[in-house]
Design a protein around this motif. Structure first.
Motif, mmCIF file in Angstrom:
data_model
loop_
_atom_site.group_PDB
_atom_site.id
_atom_site.type_symbol
_atom_site.label_atom_id
_atom_site.label_comp_id
_atom_site.label_asym_id
_atom_site.label_seq_id
_atom_site.Cartn_x
_atom_site.Cartn_y
_atom_site.Cartn_z
ATOM 1 N N LEU A 6 -30.995 -8.237 -64.069
ATOM 2 C CA LEU A 6 -30.949 -7.239 -63.009
ATOM 3 C C LEU A 6 -31.439 -7.810 -61.683
ATOM 4 O O LEU A 6 -30.882 -7.510 -60.619
ATOM 5 C CB LEU A 6 -31.785 -6.018 -63.394
ATOM 6 N N ARG A 7 -32.475 -8.622 -61.727
ATOM 7 C CA ARG A 7 -32.993 -9.218 -60.493
ATOM 8 C C ARG A 7 -31.940 -10.134 -59.859
ATOM 9 O O ARG A 7 -31.763 -10.143 -58.635
ATOM 10 C CB ARG A 7 -34.283 -9.984 -60.777
ATOM 11 N N SER A 8 -31.256 -10.890 -60.687
ATOM 12 C CA SER A 8 -30.197 -11.758 -60.159
ATOM 13 C C SER A 8 -29.063 -10.924 -59.582
ATOM 14 O O SER A 8 -28.543 -11.227 -58.499
ATOM 15 C CB SER A 8 -29.656 -12.669 -61.270
ATOM 16 N N PHE A 9 -28.678 -9.879 -60.288
ATOM 17 C CA PHE A 9 -27.576 -9.037 -59.813
ATOM 18 C C PHE A 9 -27.920 -8.382 -58.481
ATOM 19 O O PHE A 9 -27.092 -8.345 -57.560
ATOM 20 C CB PHE A 9 -27.254 -7.968 -60.867
ATOM 21 N N LEU A 10 -29.134 -7.871 -58.340
ATOM 22 C CA LEU A 10 -29.532 -7.246 -57.084
ATOM 23 C C LEU A 10 -29.513 -8.248 -55.934
ATOM 24 O O LEU A 10 -29.131 -7.912 -54.809
ATOM 25 C CB LEU A 10 -30.931 -6.640 -57.220
ATOM 26 N N ALA A 11 -29.912 -9.483 -56.213
ATOM 27 C CA ALA A 11 -29.875 -10.505 -55.163
ATOM 28 C C ALA A 11 -28.441 -10.788 -54.740
ATOM 29 O O ALA A 11 -28.153 -10.985 -53.553
ATOM 30 C CB ALA A 11 -30.551 -11.779 -55.651
ATOM 31 N N VAL A 12 -27.523 -10.810 -55.688
ATOM 32 C CA VAL A 12 -26.110 -11.037 -55.359
ATOM 33 C C VAL A 12 -25.564 -9.889 -54.518
ATOM 34 O O VAL A 12 -24.876 -10.109 -53.517
ATOM 35 C CB VAL A 12 -25.280 -11.203 -56.653
ATOM 36 N N VAL A 13 -25.880 -8.671 -54.896
ATOM 37 C CA VAL A 13 -25.401 -7.507 -54.144
ATOM 38 C C VAL A 13 -25.950 -7.530 -52.725
ATOM 39 O O VAL A 13 -25.227 -7.271 -51.757
ATOM 40 C CB VAL A 13 -25.800 -6.204 -54.862
ATOM 41 N N THR A 20 -25.579 -17.885 -52.348
ATOM 42 C CA THR A 20 -26.729 -17.503 -51.516
ATOM 43 C C THR A 20 -27.836 -16.903 -52.365
ATOM 44 O O THR A 20 -29.020 -17.203 -52.172
ATOM 45 C CB THR A 20 -26.299 -16.494 -50.443
ATOM 46 N N ALA A 21 -27.454 -16.047 -53.302
ATOM 47 C CA ALA A 21 -28.452 -15.433 -54.174
ATOM 48 C C ALA A 21 -29.173 -16.491 -55.004
ATOM 49 O O ALA A 21 -30.398 -16.435 -55.175
ATOM 50 C CB ALA A 21 -27.785 -14.411 -55.083
ATOM 51 N N ALA A 22 -28.430 -17.456 -55.514
ATOM 52 C CA ALA A 22 -29.038 -18.514 -56.319
ATOM 53 C C ALA A 22 -30.049 -19.305 -55.502
ATOM 54 O O ALA A 22 -31.144 -19.634 -55.988
ATOM 55 C CB ALA A 22 -27.947 -19.444 -56.864
ATOM 56 N N ALA A 23 -29.700 -19.610 -54.256
ATOM 57 C CA ALA A 23 -30.615 -20.366 -53.399
ATOM 58 C C ALA A 23 -31.900 -19.598 -53.154
ATOM 59 O O ALA A 23 -33.004 -20.166 -53.180
ATOM 60 C CB ALA A 23 -29.925 -20.706 -52.079
ATOM 61 N N GLU A 24 -31.795 -18.288 -52.909
ATOM 62 C CA GLU A 24 -32.985 -17.490 -52.644
ATOM 63 C C GLU A 24 -33.851 -17.323 -53.888
ATOM 64 O O GLU A 24 -35.075 -17.274 -53.799
ATOM 65 C CB GLU A 24 -32.583 -16.116 -52.106
ATOM 66 N N LEU A 25 -33.207 -17.241 -55.047
ATOM 67 C CA LEU A 25 -33.948 -17.051 -56.287
ATOM 68 C C LEU A 25 -34.498 -18.351 -56.857
ATOM 69 O O LEU A 25 -35.318 -18.333 -57.770
ATOM 70 C CB LEU A 25 -33.044 -16.387 -57.332
ATOM 71 N N GLY A 26 -34.024 -19.477 -56.336
ATOM 72 C CA GLY A 26 -34.448 -20.765 -56.862
ATOM 73 C C GLY A 26 -33.730 -21.163 -58.140
ATOM 74 O O GLY A 26 -34.236 -21.973 -58.914
ATOM 75 N N PHE A 27 -32.531 -20.598 -58.366
ATOM 76 C CA PHE A 27 -31.715 -20.917 -59.532
ATOM 77 C C PHE A 27 -30.540 -21.793 -59.118
ATOM 78 O O PHE A 27 -30.182 -21.856 -57.938
ATOM 79 C CB PHE A 27 -31.152 -19.641 -60.184
ATOM 80 N N VAL A 28 -29.928 -22.437 -60.093
ATOM 81 C CA VAL A 28 -28.633 -23.064 -59.845
ATOM 82 C C VAL A 28 -27.576 -21.968 -59.893
ATOM 83 O O VAL A 28 -27.778 -20.908 -60.501
ATOM 84 C CB VAL A 28 -28.320 -24.163 -60.884
#
Length: 296
Positions: A6-13, A20-28
């Motif tokens: 859910l946290r990843s999905f909210l960042a994408v939205v 962009t969401a991956a970069a902000e979350l620190g994920f690939v």
């Protein structure tokens, strides 16, 4: 359900893009893609519309985003309540603020925070206003202090912490006048050292000089300490919070000039309006609201 999905999905939205969401979350990127795909399999419906400019939520995705916020709030509250002690707030608090505010105004409050709330783990990191608002929206920050003339953002509750005094400083050998405001054209001719874009008072000064027909062409600087040293070395003048140059003004390394007419800058304490806050976050918020932050 793994709430990391859910946290990843909210960042994408919020960001409109998986990269962009991956970069902000620190994920690939593949991790975020996998999280979204797992949610789509779980719900049995597409959650994102993919298009060349990025992604946007479908109707189901918009509904999920709303419910996800509620679920994550409930998760945060549950975890806090399981270890809650009404007399002893505990847990992490993430606070962001401009670099100068972190170093000169928040840092002196940390001993008081540790004394009153020894079990609160405060993480302090620098951010301009735009970055701070993004971090709060993306749940990467619990609180923020910003430096702006005003704040009008419906997603946050705002506490006015007071005026932040600014000083236009120059090397002691400057030929610029001290008995009247320095004209924008004079500043441009001398050279103005500005902080990075997003700094409200630097951006306003640059706009004022540009409006006078003398645009600023010099590069921007990432930190107050660098700007102070460059000014002392005779490379130009700078507009900085007075608290950051108090020592240099006192010992004569820098002198204070009268700036052009600029908007009054204030410090604001921000907290997300709709999100549940933990006792630890509330404790830090109360301490900052009650404390007199030195402005000069």
């Amino acid at each position: 359900m793994d709430t990391r999905l859910l946290r990843s999905f909210l960042a994408v939205v919020r960001t409109g893009g998986i990269t962009t969401a991956a970069a902000e979350l620190g994920f690939v990127q593949s991790t975020v893609t996998t999280h979204v795909q797992a949610l789509e399999r779980l719900t049995g419906t597409p959650l994102l519309d993919r298009h060349p400019g990025g992604v946007s939520p479908t109707h189901a995705g918009t509904l999920l985003a709303s419910r996800a916020e509620q679920i994550l709030d409930l998760e945060d509250r549950m975890l806090a309540e399981l270890t809650a002690d009404a007399e002893r707030p505990a847990g992490p608090v993430r606070l962001c603020a401009p670099e100068s505010v972190c170093a000169y105004q928040l840092a002196p409050l940390l001993p008081k925070l540790r004394e009153r709330f020894p079990d609160v783990d405060l993480a302090l990191f620098p951010a301009d206003t735009r970055t701070a608002l993004t971090a709060i929206a993306d749940r990467r920050a619990d609180l923020a202090v910003t430096l702006e003339p005003s704040v009008n953002t419906p997603q946050v509750d705002v506490v006015d912490l007071g005026i932040q005094e600014l000083s236009l400083v120059a090397p002691a050998t400057t030929p610029l006048p001290r008995d009247r405001p320095v004209a924008p054209t004079e500043l441009a001719a001398t050279g103005v050292l500005l902080l990075e874009e997003g700094c409200a008072y630097s951006d306003e000064l640059a706009a004022l000089i540009a409006a006078a027909g003398a645009p600023v062409t010099r590069p921007r600087f990432g930190g107050v300490e660098t700007v102070k040293r460059c000014v002392a070395a005779g490379l130009g003048v700078a507009l900085l919070p007075t608290v950051t140059v108090a020592d240099e003004l006192a010992d004569g390394r820098l002198v204070r000039l009268r700036p052009p007419d600029l908007a009054e800058q204030r410090l604001w304490l921000l907290r997300p309006r709709s999100r549940w806050v933990s006792p630890a976050v509330q404790a830090v918020h109360t301490l900052l609201s009650e404390s007199v932050m030195p402005a000069s």
